[in-house]
Design a protein around this motif. Sequence first.
Motif, mmCIF file in Angstrom:
data_model
loop_
_atom_site.group_PDB
_atom_site.id
_atom_site.type_symbol
_atom_site.label_atom_id
_atom_site.label_comp_id
_atom_site.label_asym_id
_atom_site.label_seq_id
_atom_site.Cartn_x
_atom_site.Cartn_y
_atom_site.Cartn_z
ATOM 1 N N HIS A 111 46.681 101.538 47.693
ATOM 2 C CA HIS A 111 45.929 100.670 46.791
ATOM 3 C C HIS A 111 45.873 99.270 47.395
ATOM 4 N N VAL A 112 44.680 98.783 47.660
ATOM 5 C CA VAL A 112 44.499 97.415 48.142
ATOM 6 C C VAL A 112 44.200 96.554 46.916
ATOM 7 N N GLY A 113 45.209 95.839 46.445
ATOM 8 C CA GLY A 113 45.141 95.121 45.183
ATOM 9 C C GLY A 113 45.931 95.872 44.135
ATOM 10 N N GLY A 114 46.747 95.143 43.364
ATOM 11 C CA GLY A 114 47.626 95.818 42.416
ATOM 12 C C GLY A 114 47.476 95.362 40.990
ATOM 13 N N ALA A 115 47.568 94.044 40.752
ATOM 14 C CA ALA A 115 47.562 93.463 39.404
ATOM 15 C C ALA A 115 48.560 94.209 38.521
ATOM 16 N N GLY A 116 48.113 94.811 37.400
ATOM 17 C CA GLY A 116 49.035 95.484 36.490
ATOM 18 C C GLY A 116 49.433 96.886 36.902
ATOM 19 N N LEU A 117 48.921 97.379 38.032
ATOM 20 C CA LEU A 117 49.261 98.698 38.575
ATOM 21 C C LEU A 117 48.773 99.832 37.672
ATOM 22 N N THR A 118 47.615 99.635 37.049
ATOM 23 C CA THR A 118 47.084 100.644 36.128
ATOM 24 C C THR A 118 46.807 101.963 36.828
ATOM 25 N N LEU A 119 46.050 101.926 37.922
ATOM 26 C CA LEU A 119 45.699 103.179 38.595
ATOM 27 C C LEU A 119 46.912 103.831 39.250
ATOM 28 N N PRO A 120 47.811 103.091 39.905
ATOM 29 C CA PRO A 120 49.030 103.747 40.406
ATOM 30 C C PRO A 120 49.834 104.435 39.302
ATOM 31 N N ARG B 148 49.772 113.203 38.774
ATOM 32 C CA ARG B 148 50.138 113.866 40.022
ATOM 33 C C ARG B 148 51.575 113.475 40.387
ATOM 34 N N PRO B 149 52.548 113.982 39.629
ATOM 35 C CA PRO B 149 53.949 113.626 39.885
ATOM 36 C C PRO B 149 54.343 113.947 41.330
ATOM 37 N N GLY B 150 55.176 113.084 41.875
ATOM 38 C CA GLY B 150 55.624 113.274 43.248
ATOM 39 C C GLY B 150 54.710 112.658 44.282
ATOM 40 N N SER B 151 53.665 111.963 43.838
ATOM 41 C CA SER B 151 52.735 111.333 44.786
ATOM 42 C C SER B 151 53.395 110.158 45.502
ATOM 43 N N TRP B 152 52.945 109.922 46.720
ATOM 44 C CA TRP B 152 53.362 108.771 47.527
ATOM 45 C C TRP B 152 52.302 107.696 47.369
ATOM 46 N N GLN B 153 52.715 106.504 46.909
ATOM 47 C CA GLN B 153 51.752 105.437 46.701
ATOM 48 C C GLN B 153 52.281 104.113 47.238
ATOM 49 N N VAL B 154 51.408 103.407 47.934
ATOM 50 C CA VAL B 154 51.711 102.068 48.428
ATOM 51 C C VAL B 154 50.658 101.117 47.865
ATOM 52 N N VAL B 155 51.129 100.023 47.281
ATOM 53 C CA VAL B 155 50.245 99.001 46.733
ATOM 54 C C VAL B 155 50.380 97.740 47.580
ATOM 55 N N LEU B 156 49.264 97.237 48.077
ATOM 56 C CA LEU B 156 49.245 96.012 48.877
ATOM 57 C C LEU B 156 48.803 94.870 47.962
ATOM 58 N N GLU B 157 49.747 94.061 47.527
ATOM 59 C CA GLU B 157 49.471 92.982 46.578
ATOM 60 C C GLU B 157 50.180 91.710 47.038
ATOM 61 N N PRO B 158 49.424 90.716 47.535
ATOM 62 C CA PRO B 158 50.063 89.523 48.089
ATOM 63 C C PRO B 158 50.627 88.560 47.051
ATOM 64 N N ASP B 159 50.225 88.692 45.790
ATOM 65 C CA ASP B 159 50.656 87.759 44.750
ATOM 66 C C ASP B 159 52.034 88.191 44.229
ATOM 67 N N GLU B 160 53.071 87.667 44.841
ATOM 68 C CA GLU B 160 54.434 88.066 44.484
ATOM 69 C C GLU B 160 54.815 87.615 43.076
ATOM 70 N N GLU B 161 54.301 86.473 42.642
ATOM 71 C CA GLU B 161 54.596 85.994 41.289
ATOM 72 C C GLU B 161 54.025 86.951 40.254
ATOM 73 N N LEU B 162 52.807 87.414 40.478
ATOM 74 C CA LEU B 162 52.192 88.373 39.555
ATOM 75 C C LEU B 162 52.976 89.679 39.533
ATOM 76 N N THR B 163 53.328 90.177 40.702
ATOM 77 C CA THR B 163 54.084 91.437 40.769
ATOM 78 C C THR B 163 55.412 91.326 40.037
ATOM 79 N N ALA B 164 56.088 90.189 40.194
ATOM 80 C CA ALA B 164 57.364 89.996 39.510
ATOM 81 C C ALA B 164 57.176 89.993 37.993
ATOM 82 N N ALA B 165 56.118 89.346 37.513
ATOM 83 C CA ALA B 165 55.854 89.306 36.070
ATOM 84 C C ALA B 165 55.545 90.695 35.536
#
Length: 251
Positions: free
Chosen positions: A63-72, A79-96
């Motif tokens: 996922h290029v872009g994460g925000a609230g991580l709705t799609l992940p 699809r339990p057991g899926s491998w997912q990587v989210v590329l999200e540069p906004d660390e403050e948003l991710t922490a919140a």
Amino acid sequence: MSGPRHEIVPADRRDAWLVRLDGRDQSYVDLADPTHLAFDYVRRLGDVVDLHRRAGEPTRVVHVGGAGLTLPRYVAAIRPGSWQVVLEPDEELTAAVREQLPLPRRSGIRVRPVDGLAGVAALREDCADLVVLDAYAAGRVPAELVTTAFFADVARVLVPGGWFLLNLSDRAPFAATRDAIAGLRSVFRRTLVAAEPATLRARRPGNLTVVAGPDDSLAEALAARASGGALAARVLGHDRVSDSFGGGTGT
């Protein structure tokens, strides 16, 4: 200069939340039911996730872009057991988001604090079944993520038969989408576009879901899903995309 202002506010359902960035709604997250996709374009992305392989089978998604991580969250639920990587540069948003909208245990979702260009470049070849571009800054997709060079790097990351999904916000005459599709067509064999009829008829701006990949296998099934319900959309297959979104230059 201060950075983007984040808000996480209650939505219209119990235990559902809106993630806002500088006053714009970025994500709708339903903690009680992660399969509830309230935004029309996210529902269309979810339909592609549903259709690209057998129901319930794990997949690998970047996922290029994460925000609230709705799609992940959706992928992890269906699809339990899926491998997912989210590329999200906004660390403050991710922490919140992690604090206020925590991910389920063992979700398989990993968030990397890196922008899409550098994050995709760091991935190995043939590591993903799907790559999803849903990244915005000041209401626009960053220019470096809609270039032919970036599309070629996405193709490198995808397995043979993999799909590239893009959420593009545009309005008629769709200059940005035309340029993006011209670039995609220089890298991928087939493209399709799904959007609300009012957006395609130039009545209002909106989100266009663009899917690029090896063949037309998704077009008919996606059109059948998109044609009904409250979030109805039109799906244009490869030839219709040529007619409606030709003339772009690519970058």
